[in-house]
Structures are given as C-alpha cells and as structure tokens.
Enzyme design. Structure first.
Site, PDB file in Angstrom:
ATOM      1  N   GLY A 233       2.929   0.182   4.112  1.00  0.00           N
ATOM      2  CA  GLY A 233       2.825  -0.994   4.214  1.00  0.00           C
ATOM      3  C   GLY A 233       2.557  -1.616   5.594  1.00  0.00           C
ATOM      4  O   GLY A 233       3.208  -2.620   5.728  1.00  0.00           O
ATOM      5  N   TRP A 234       1.828  -0.846   6.457  1.00  0.00           N
ATOM      6  CA  TRP A 234       1.582  -1.319   7.852  1.00  0.00           C
ATOM      7  C   TRP A 234       0.192  -1.504   8.192  1.00  0.00           C
ATOM      8  O   TRP A 234      -0.094  -1.515   9.352  1.00  0.00           O
ATOM      9  CB  TRP A 234       2.500  -0.791   8.820  1.00  0.00           C
ATOM     10  CG  TRP A 234       2.622   0.851   8.917  1.00  0.00           C
ATOM     11  CD1 TRP A 234       1.446   1.440   8.580  1.00  0.00           C
ATOM     12  CD2 TRP A 234       3.533   1.885   9.075  1.00  0.00           C
ATOM     13  NE1 TRP A 234       1.733   2.818   8.539  1.00  0.00           N
ATOM     14  CE2 TRP A 234       3.003   2.844   8.840  1.00  0.00           C
ATOM     15  CE3 TRP A 234       4.836   1.760   9.375  1.00  0.00           C
ATOM     16  CZ2 TRP A 234       3.589   4.359   9.078  1.00  0.00           C
ATOM     17  CZ3 TRP A 234       5.546   2.807   9.713  1.00  0.00           C
ATOM     18  CH2 TRP A 234       4.960   3.967   9.387  1.00  0.00           C
ATOM     19  N   ASP A 235      -0.747  -1.230   7.372  1.00  0.00           N
ATOM     20  CA  ASP A 235      -2.011  -1.428   7.706  1.00  0.00           C
ATOM     21  C   ASP A 235      -2.619  -2.379   6.630  1.00  0.00           C
ATOM     22  O   ASP A 235      -3.084  -3.734   6.860  1.00  0.00           O
ATOM     23  CB  ASP A 235      -2.647  -0.196   7.418  1.00  0.00           C
ATOM     24  CG  ASP A 235      -2.364   0.812   8.831  1.00  0.00           C
ATOM     25  OD1 ASP A 235      -2.500   0.208  10.166  1.00  0.00           O
ATOM     26  OD2 ASP A 235      -1.998   1.880   8.766  1.00  0.00           O
ATOM     27  N   ARG A 236      -2.975  -1.836   5.498  1.00  0.00           N
ATOM     28  CA  ARG A 236      -3.621  -2.835   4.464  1.00  0.00           C
ATOM     29  C   ARG A 236      -2.760  -3.924   3.950  1.00  0.00           C
ATOM     30  O   ARG A 236      -3.135  -4.943   3.886  1.00  0.00           O
ATOM     31  CB  ARG A 236      -3.865  -1.930   3.150  1.00  0.00           C
ATOM     32  CG  ARG A 236      -5.136  -0.885   3.229  1.00  0.00           C
ATOM     33  CD  ARG A 236      -5.215   0.124   2.144  1.00  0.00           C
ATOM     34  NE  ARG A 236      -4.045   1.143   2.433  1.00  0.00           N
ATOM     35  CZ  ARG A 236      -4.053   2.312   1.534  1.00  0.00           C
ATOM     36  NH1 ARG A 236      -4.942   2.172   0.594  1.00  0.00           N
ATOM     37  NH2 ARG A 236      -2.933   3.084   1.616  1.00  0.00           N
TER      38      ARG A 236
ATOM     39  N   CYS B 145       0.920  -1.167   0.070  1.00  0.00           N
ATOM     40  CA  CYS B 145       0.004  -0.151   0.018  1.00  0.00           C
ATOM     41  C   CYS B 145       0.829   1.332   0.014  1.00  0.00           C
ATOM     42  O   CYS B 145       1.810   1.212  -0.912  1.00  0.00           O
ATOM     43  CB  CYS B 145      -0.962  -0.047   1.233  1.00  0.00           C
ATOM     44  SG  CYS B 145      -0.129  -0.333   3.018  1.00  0.00           S
TER      45      CYS B 145
ATOM     46  N   ARG C   4      -3.857   3.066  16.238  1.00  0.00           N
ATOM     47  CA  ARG C   4      -5.183   2.753  15.389  1.00  0.00           C
ATOM     48  C   ARG C   4      -6.360   2.442  16.314  1.00  0.00           C
ATOM     49  O   ARG C   4      -7.422   2.950  15.992  1.00  0.00           O
ATOM     50  CB  ARG C   4      -4.920   1.342  14.678  1.00  0.00           C
ATOM     51  CG  ARG C   4      -3.681   1.481  13.508  1.00  0.00           C
ATOM     52  CD  ARG C   4      -4.218   2.525  12.365  1.00  0.00           C
ATOM     53  NE  ARG C   4      -3.279   2.825  11.715  1.00  0.00           N
ATOM     54  CZ  ARG C   4      -2.429   3.890  11.296  1.00  0.00           C
ATOM     55  NH1 ARG C   4      -2.604   4.844  12.105  1.00  0.00           N
ATOM     56  NH2 ARG C   4      -1.673   3.878  10.160  1.00  0.00           N
TER      57      ARG C   4
END
Length: 573
Positions: A275-278, A272, A324
């Site tokens: 590169g640390w959620d989706r 994404c 989050r």
C-alpha cells in the site's frame, strides 16, 4: 504532518488518531486523520475554532478497534479513511497478512508487552488456536471496515497471494478460504507493480501502446468485477483489459472508482500489497480529480493540494522515493504526468453530458492532435509515430521533451519563484493515426493557406512555449491538426496567443470553438497547473540529482519553501 493538518482544516472538520512512535503502524503518519464532514462557507469564514465541538467518532473506541484489527493486514497497515466525498470514505490499506506474519507480530507484541497491560488484551493477542486467531483478527478487520461503511474492496494485486521463496507472505480478501468477506463487493482489478515503471522510464516515459505482460508466471489474478451494474453502466468491454496499454488501464480503473463514488452510497477501500506505491497513486489521482471538480479541498490552491497529496498520500504513508528513483521505478512521476489524461469530463464526478457534447468523430475537430515544429522558420508534418516520439529529449536520461512557460502568465503558478515551470510533452494518439498521405495533404494546405488565413489562438496551457536548455532545438510554431487531417491554423511563437485573423479563417475555426472551450475548462486548467508545478519541482530537485541524499523529505521541504508554505508547524501563506 502539521502542515497537512492545517491544509485539511481549511475545508474539513476532522479527528486525529495518534500513532506516535509507530505504535499502531510504523509506516503510517504520527497523526492519522479521520475526516468527519466538509465545512460550510460560514464555518470556513468563522474565526472561531471548533476544537470544543464533539467529534463524530468515539476516538478512544476507534483507536482500540484499530489496535485489534491491525494484525490482519500486511505490515499492520490497517484501513484508513483518507478522502471524504458526500459522507463516503475512500480508504487505503495493505492487503491481508499471511498466517506467519500475523502470528509473528502478535507473538512479538505479547512478549514485549508492558507488565501493566490489561491481561485480557494480552490474551487476545497471544492466546487461542490458529483458526481462532485467524477468525478473531479477520473479524476485527471486518468490524473496522463496516464501521467506516465500506462496501467495495478494490484489490490491485496481480497475484492471488504474494509469494517469495516458495512461501506465501501475504493473502487477500479474494482468496479467503472461509469467505469471511462475503458481505463486501470484492473487485479484483490487477495493476502492474512499481517494477513496471522502470520499463515505462526506459520507454522514454511514453505509456501509449506499452502493455503489461499478463503471461508472467507469478501473475495469477484476473480482473473480476462481480457487480453487474458496474460492468454495464461504465460502458467498457472489461474482457479486453489485457489488451489495454498502461494509459488505458489507468484511465479505465479511474472511471470505475469515480463511478463507485458518484453512484454508490457506501465507501471504497483501495489496496495493493504493502500500500505504498500503487495505492497512493490511485488515492492521489482520486484526490486531485475531486479537487479539480470542486468536490474536495475546494479552497486549496494548486500548490497547496499538490503539497498535501505529496506529503500525506505518498510520503507520510511510507513511499520510499529515493529507493524507487535509484531503481528507476518512477511511479510517482507517472502519477502526476498522468494528470493530462484525466482532464476531460468523463473523469469528473459531475454530469458527463458536456463531455458527450464535445465528443467528436474523426470527421470533426479533435484538439489532441497538436504537433510541434523543431525549426523556427518552417512547419513540417510528421506522419509516423517514430518521428513524433523522438522530438528531442529532456535533461535526464530519455525522458520526454520538456518545455517552459512564464509563470507570470499563469495565476496558478504565482506561488513559485523559479523563472520557468517545466511541463511534459506527451505522445499524441491522434498523431499516430496520421498517414503519410495525409502528411503531404497537410503540407499542401499549409503552403496555400499562408497568405489567406491568420494564426489561430491556442489554449493558454500551450501558448508561447519555448524549449528548455535540455532540448537541442527551439520550438518555433504550433500546428493544430484534427484527427481527420484538417488544418486548423498556424501559430508562431512570436504571435499573440489571442490573435485570430478575420480573413478566411473564421469558417475553419468555428468548428473548433467547443473543443477549445473544453480544453480550457476549469478542471483542465486546475489539473494542468498541478502537473506543471510538480514537473518543475521534480526535474530540479529529484531527477537532476538522481534521487539525491535528501529523498522525498528534502524534496518536500524545498518545495514548501518555494510555494510559500513556511517552515514551522502552523503557518501557511
């Protein structure tokens, strides 16, 4: 990190690229795992360690290539192979860095480089014109991708370039002006960012019919799959992607990624922005899907694979859970709640013939129409999605109903010591199709059948459920209804889950036999076990404490103790 290495070593031979003190990337694990091959049964059973076996990778050369390529990616998050299937890597990374970030990082490294650093290395970082620097670092990135045999690049960004304050802060392969990534098949598969999952939470954690707003100003990336074979073989109308809700969108992207792994001969890169959620969401779903098929991490228990994907795919690669949760962007919770939507064989790497076999039209049995009575003494049919969607609330904000089941009845849950394991109820698409006319028909059938039919056995994952303390009323009985509206029997919470009467019910039950066997498939049970364990841990350790001070590190430590992964560096029981 050490626990993850032990879990990897149960099924794989691997090499490690050291990243101590974040030398390669400050948001990556201290030891980056490169899986080499899957161990045979003989190798698993052999007590001898294979530390003296030569690695398939030239580790020093690979590390040097990474050091050169990392500047091409946002936050230096270079491509890393994280899943191995039949010699094909599933990799993850961030998107391409902008020119400003690239020059900034190389400049800082050049200024603060060690005096004894090789002169040619310093020159490679700090010298040359702007165009030459772009070509050089993009070239290193391309070399790394080709070394890992990557052909497909799946870009989840909804933007062509990430823009803040009128400035491009990232780029992406799909808009590379020099077409440097022409050798790769670049799939633009836009997917909502973590902010969207605040809306999902506010919608009582229900994703059906909840769609992303594709008309927002910053959304300028369209779905683009240049490989015609992918478009045709999967059997989806990709032009309608903007009409899909978040559940359908996630399911269809999973079908796409799994098809590439099953049919392709090369690897896949998923990214994404950072590169640390989706990215970890899809990596985690892919790892769990392969594990449920027995194609990856075959010897790990549900608790072990859950720990591995939480710790490695999410935590060690930089997911900031406390931030989050505080913002209400519960993408981690969505990921594991979503497991209930990929239990069928159409999401399996194996042949989908069995899934087609049990596929039903609306005139036949469909097990997704399971409704719940809020009264112990009577059963009622709810014909509207409003009443279905409001069947209670859980202990934190507006989350969906949570039920508990005795872990002693389920061997997958034997690791935990908590007396109850919470699982999430979800809105049933079939239930939404029930009309008020059908509802009155169901009530009539129920009143007439109470004396002539016996209770029907329900799947193990639905048996003998009682409501948690967070629900206002108890769960007394289950009604299994097909999407065409035919009654399949009533099961009281006091009845044996295995009792099926022989009087008047065998005809009605026979048409459901295949569906019951399908729901109770190994894949379904394994994914459901992971989902239950996660929900129990998440509700007790995260949601109930509104994020807590300990964050995901404390969450994992407590979870490890609960499931039997001892503290320390090497011991697993």
């Amino acid at each position: 990190m050490e626990r993850c290495l032990v879990l990897f070593s149960k099924d794989y031979r691997y090499s490690v690229i050291k990243n101590f003190s974040g030398e390669l990337c400050g948001h990556y694990p201290s030891k980056v795992v490169f899986l080499e091959y899957q161990l045979s049964d003989d190798e698993r059973n052999c007590k001898k360690r294979y530390d003296d076996v030569q690695s398939m990778y030239d580790v020093p050369r690979m590390r040097e290539l990474i050091k050169q390529a990392r500047y091409a990616r946002c936050r230096s998050r270079f491509p890393v192979p994280v899943i191995l299937y039949e010699g094909k890597h599933v990799c993850r990374s961030a998107t391409l860095a902008s020119g400003a970030e690239m020059f900034g990082r190389t400049g800082l490294d050049f200024l603060f480089s060690a005096p004894d650093r090789p002169q040619e290395e310093a020159a490679d970082r700090g010298g040359g014109s702007g165009a030459d620097t772009f070509d050089r670092f993009r070239g290193h990135d391309i070399n790394l991708l080709k070394t890992l045999s990557i052909r497909y690049i799946c870009d989840l960004m909804v933007e062509k370039k990430k823009v803040k304050f009128g400035m491009n802060i990232t780029s992406s392969e799909k808009v590379d002006k020099e077409n440097r990534y022409a050798d790769f098949c670049i799939l633009s598969v836009p997917y909502p960012g973590c902010e969207f999952f605040k809306e999902w939470k506010d919608n009582s954690y229900f994703g059906e019919m909840m769609k992303f707003d594709w008309n927002q100003d910053y959304v300028d990336a369209n779905l683009d799959i240049p490989d015609d074979s992918l478009l045709n073989k999967i059997g989806l109308d990709w032009k309608k992607y903007r009409t899909w809700d978040i559940i359908q969108l996630t399911q269809n992207y999973m079908k796409l990624f799994i098809h590439i792994l099953r049919e392709g001969n090369t690897g896949i890169l998923v990214h994404c922005i950072s590169g640390w959620d989706r990215t970890p969401m899809f990596i985690s779903l892919l790892r769990l899907s392969l594990w449920a098929d027995g194609a990856a991490h075959a010897t790990l228990s549900p608790a072990e694979i859950l720990y591995l994907t939480l710790a490695y795919d999410w935590y060690l690669f930089g997911h900031n859970l406390p931030d989050r949760v505080n913002k209400g962007e519960e993408i981690l919770f969505f990921c594991f709640n979503f497991l209930s939507y990929i239990t069928s064989d159409e999401f399996s790497l194996k042949s989908s013939s069995s899934a087609r076999k049990v596929s039903r039209t609306d005139s036949e049995c469909n097990m997704d129409g399971v409704l719940l009575d809020s009264d112990h003494r009577r059963f009622s049919i709810r014909g509207s999605n409003t009443s279905i969607s409001s069947l209670g609330s859980c202990g934190f904000e507006n989350a969906p109903v949570f039920f508990t089941t005795n872990p002693e009845e389920d061997p997958h849950l034997s690791h935990g010591r908590n007396p109850s394991v919470s699982i999430s109820a979800r809105y049933s698409p079939a239930a939404n199709r029930l009309s008020s006319e059908n509802s009155s028909h169901f009530n009539s059938i129920h009143s007439n059948s109470s004396s002539s039919s016996s209770p029907m056995a329900v799947p193990n994952n639905l048996r003998k459920m009682e409501t948690t303390r967070s629900t206002s009323e108890g769960c007394g009985s289950w009604q299994v209804v097909s999407s065409c509206g035919s009654l399949r029997g009533l099961v009281s919470s006091h009845d044996s889950p295995h009792s099926v009467g022989s009087s008047g019910s065998s005809g009605r039950l026979s048409s459901c036999q295949e569906a019951i066997e399908y729901v109770e498939s190994t894949r379904h049970k394994k994914l459901d076990a992971v989902r239950r364990i996660f929900h129990n841990a998440y509700v007790n350790k995260i949601a109930a404490k509104s994020g807590g001070a300990g964050g995901i590190g404390n969450f994992l430590d407590q979870f490890a103790e609960k499931v039997g992964i001892r503290s320390g560096k090497t011991t697993l029981v």
